[in-house]
Design a protein around this motif. Structure first.
Motif, PDB file in Angstrom:
ATOM      1  N   ILE A 147       0.824  -1.201   0.000  1.00 58.59           N
ATOM      2  CA  ILE A 147       0.000   0.000   0.000  1.00 58.59           C
ATOM      3  C   ILE A 147       0.860   1.253   0.000  1.00 58.59           C
ATOM      4  O   ILE A 147       1.826   1.368   0.743  1.00 58.59           O
ATOM      5  CB  ILE A 147      -0.935  -0.019   1.219  1.00 58.59           C
ATOM      6  N   GLN A 148       0.506   2.194  -0.871  1.00 57.35           N
ATOM      7  CA  GLN A 148       1.196   3.462  -0.982  1.00 57.35           C
ATOM      8  C   GLN A 148       0.162   4.582  -1.081  1.00 57.35           C
ATOM      9  O   GLN A 148      -1.026   4.336  -1.247  1.00 57.35           O
ATOM     10  CB  GLN A 148       2.118   3.475  -2.210  1.00 57.35           C
ATOM     11  N   MET A 149       0.656   5.820  -0.989  1.00 54.93           N
ATOM     12  CA  MET A 149      -0.221   6.986  -1.067  1.00 54.93           C
ATOM     13  C   MET A 149      -0.111   7.603  -2.459  1.00 54.93           C
ATOM     14  O   MET A 149       0.978   7.747  -3.001  1.00 54.93           O
ATOM     15  CB  MET A 149       0.180   8.021  -0.017  1.00 54.93           C
ATOM     16  N   LEU A 150      -1.247   7.959  -3.042  1.00 58.46           N
ATOM     17  CA  LEU A 150      -1.288   8.618  -4.337  1.00 58.46           C
ATOM     18  C   LEU A 150      -1.571  10.099  -4.141  1.00 58.46           C
ATOM     19  O   LEU A 150      -2.490  10.468  -3.408  1.00 58.46           O
ATOM     20  CB  LEU A 150      -2.385   7.997  -5.220  1.00 58.46           C
ATOM     21  N   TYR A 151      -0.760  10.966  -4.786  1.00 63.07           N
ATOM     22  CA  TYR A 151      -0.947  12.414  -4.708  1.00 63.07           C
ATOM     23  C   TYR A 151      -1.365  12.933  -6.080  1.00 63.07           C
ATOM     24  O   TYR A 151      -0.628  12.802  -7.050  1.00 63.07           O
ATOM     25  CB  TYR A 151       0.356  13.105  -4.303  1.00 63.07           C
ATOM     26  N   GLU A 152      -2.530  13.546  -6.156  1.00 63.96           N
ATOM     27  CA  GLU A 152      -2.986  14.189  -7.385  1.00 63.96           C
ATOM     28  C   GLU A 152      -3.866  15.376  -7.014  1.00 63.96           C
ATOM     29  O   GLU A 152      -4.749  15.248  -6.159  1.00 63.96           O
ATOM     30  CB  GLU A 152      -3.803  13.223  -8.249  1.00 63.96           C
ATOM     31  N   PHE A 153      -3.644  16.514  -7.651  1.00 70.67           N
ATOM     32  CA  PHE A 153      -4.486  17.699  -7.466  1.00 70.67           C
ATOM     33  C   PHE A 153      -4.576  18.119  -6.001  1.00 70.67           C
ATOM     34  O   PHE A 153      -5.580  18.675  -5.569  1.00 70.67           O
ATOM     35  CB  PHE A 153      -5.888  17.445  -8.027  1.00 70.67           C
ATOM     36  N   GLY A 154      -3.543  17.842  -5.220  1.00 69.64           N
ATOM     37  CA  GLY A 154      -3.594  18.155  -3.807  1.00 69.64           C
ATOM     38  C   GLY A 154      -4.456  17.197  -3.018  1.00 69.64           C
ATOM     39  O   GLY A 154      -4.765  17.445  -1.856  1.00 69.64           O
ATOM     40  N   ILE A 155      -4.859  16.089  -3.645  1.00 68.55           N
ATOM     41  CA  ILE A 155      -5.677  15.076  -2.993  1.00 68.55           C
ATOM     42  C   ILE A 155      -4.782  13.900  -2.607  1.00 68.55           C
ATOM     43  O   ILE A 155      -4.054  13.367  -3.439  1.00 68.55           O
ATOM     44  CB  ILE A 155      -6.807  14.581  -3.919  1.00 68.55           C
ATOM     45  N   LYS A 156      -4.810  13.501  -1.337  1.00 66.24           N
ATOM     46  CA  LYS A 156      -4.127  12.306  -0.876  1.00 66.24           C
ATOM     47  C   LYS A 156      -5.117  11.153  -0.892  1.00 66.24           C
ATOM     48  O   LYS A 156      -6.224  11.283  -0.376  1.00 66.24           O
ATOM     49  CB  LYS A 156      -3.640  12.475   0.563  1.00 66.24           C
ATOM     50  N   SER A 157      -4.728  10.026  -1.459  1.00 62.83           N
ATOM     51  CA  SER A 157      -5.638   8.884  -1.412  1.00 62.83           C
ATOM     52  C   SER A 157      -4.863   7.582  -1.392  1.00 62.83           C
ATOM     53  O   SER A 157      -3.711   7.504  -1.826  1.00 62.83           O
ATOM     54  CB  SER A 157      -6.615   8.908  -2.600  1.00 62.83           C
ATOM     55  N   THR A 158      -5.505   6.560  -0.853  1.00 59.44           N
ATOM     56  CA  THR A 158      -4.924   5.227  -0.826  1.00 59.44           C
ATOM     57  C   THR A 158      -6.054   4.214  -0.783  1.00 59.44           C
ATOM     58  O   THR A 158      -7.206   4.547  -0.452  1.00 59.44           O
ATOM     59  CB  THR A 158      -3.990   5.040   0.383  1.00 59.44           C
ATOM     60  N   PHE A 159      -5.735   2.978  -1.127  1.00 60.57           N
ATOM     61  CA  PHE A 159      -6.716   1.892  -1.128  1.00 60.57           C
ATOM     62  C   PHE A 159      -6.255   0.823  -0.154  1.00 60.57           C
ATOM     63  O   PHE A 159      -5.091   0.420  -0.155  1.00 60.57           O
ATOM     64  CB  PHE A 159      -6.869   1.311  -2.537  1.00 60.57           C
ATOM     65  N   LEU A 160      -7.173   0.358   0.688  1.00 58.22           N
ATOM     66  CA  LEU A 160      -6.866  -0.603   1.733  1.00 58.22           C
ATOM     67  C   LEU A 160      -7.800  -1.799   1.657  1.00 58.22           C
ATOM     68  O   LEU A 160      -8.957  -1.668   1.232  1.00 58.22           O
ATOM     69  CB  LEU A 160      -7.047   0.024   3.116  1.00 58.22           C
ATOM     70  N   PRO A 161      -7.321  -2.975   2.092  1.00 61.19           N
ATOM     71  CA  PRO A 161      -8.268  -4.074   2.324  1.00 61.19           C
ATOM     72  C   PRO A 161      -9.214  -3.663   3.442  1.00 61.19           C
ATOM     73  O   PRO A 161      -8.902  -2.780   4.242  1.00 61.19           O
ATOM     74  CB  PRO A 161      -7.354  -5.233   2.763  1.00 61.19           C
ATOM     75  N   ASN A 162     -10.361  -4.294   3.518  1.00 65.04           N
ATOM     76  CA  ASN A 162     -11.345  -3.910   4.526  1.00 65.04           C
ATOM     77  C   ASN A 162     -10.772  -4.027   5.936  1.00 65.04           C
ATOM     78  O   ASN A 162     -10.070  -4.987   6.269  1.00 65.04           O
ATOM     79  CB  ASN A 162     -12.584  -4.791   4.411  1.00 65.04           C
TER      80      ASN A 162
END
Length: 237
Positions: free
Chosen positions: A28-43
């Motif tokens: 898992i890593q963090m994605l940076y786009e348009f000043g938005i931080k996002s990541t995807f996790l298992p439940n």
């Protein structure tokens, strides 16, 4: 989001932009786009994932409440839990924030997204630094646009900062929610935040799907929209 470091050895299947996913570690890593931080996790039922407003559909609405005198609204933590329709290929996810009071829309399509294992739930966590784009009393609608994915839950948590605290500068690009987004404007006060030419790909595969036109709006001239050149970036947690 420092608590996410506890998940840095967990793995999630990412699909989307080939250049960003091929040969990349599944951790898992963090994605940076348009000043938005996002990541995807298992439940997970991690106590750090909390929401002020929760919906079990693909949309949630609320009004921005008044805050303490020594605080200001800094941004929104948005959570989206979903599963995949195993009989169909998952379609990219779009998150849409609408300020109904100011008639402004921001539609974000991440360059990659997490594909759940059959029967499993994936969580999309994102932080949007909104600053003065949202004011007390504004009517806000957050929705998720997708096909072949099943919604389990979506939630929004308001993030506050002290009045004298500087807003966080999380990207060096000017293309943030609080910066210059003119290159991504579809129409008056509607912004399509996407790094790939999604519209061109749909022209090859067929006409723009009606569900996407309904969500973005018929006021958009799809024939004049061009792709954008920069790509998003990943960073370790």
């Amino acid at each position: 989001m420092k608590w996410l470091k506890g998940y840095q050895d967990h793995e999630v299947s990412l699909i989307g932009d080939y250049q960003l996913t091929v040969g990349r570690s599944p951790c898992i890593q963090m994605l940076y786009e348009f000043g938005i931080k996002s990541t995807f996790l298992p439940n997970t039922n991690d106590p750090n994932i909390t929401s002020d407003y929760i919906s079990h559909s693909s949309t949630i609405s609320f009004n921005i409440p008044s805050c303490a005198k020594n605080q200001k609204l800094k941004g929104l933590n948005i959570t989206f839990k979903y599963t995949v329709n195993k009989e169909k290929h998952p379609w990219p996810i779009f998150a849409k924030i609408s300020n109904k009071t100011k008639n402004r829309d921001w539609i974000y399509n991440p360059t990659v997204f997490g594909k759940p294992e059959p029967g499993k739930v994936t969580i999309w966590l994102s932080y949007w630094e909104t600053g003065n784009l949202l004011d007390n009393g504004d009517q806000i609608n957050v929705s998720f646009i997708m096909e072949n994915l099943e919604v389990r839950e979506c939630g929004v948590r308001l993030v506050y900062a002290d009045v004298d605290e500087n807003m966080e500068n999380i990207m060096e690009f000017e293309e943030t929610l609080l910066g210059d987004l003119s290159a991504f404007k579809l129409s008056t006060e509607t912004y399509y935040l996407c790094r790939r030419d999604f519209f061109k790909s749909m022209e090859v595969d067929g006409p723009t799907p009606s569900w996407f036109r309904d969500s973005v709006g018929y006021k958009v001239d799809y024939t004049e929209i061009q792709g954008w050149r920069k790509t998003g970036r990943f960073q370790k947690l």
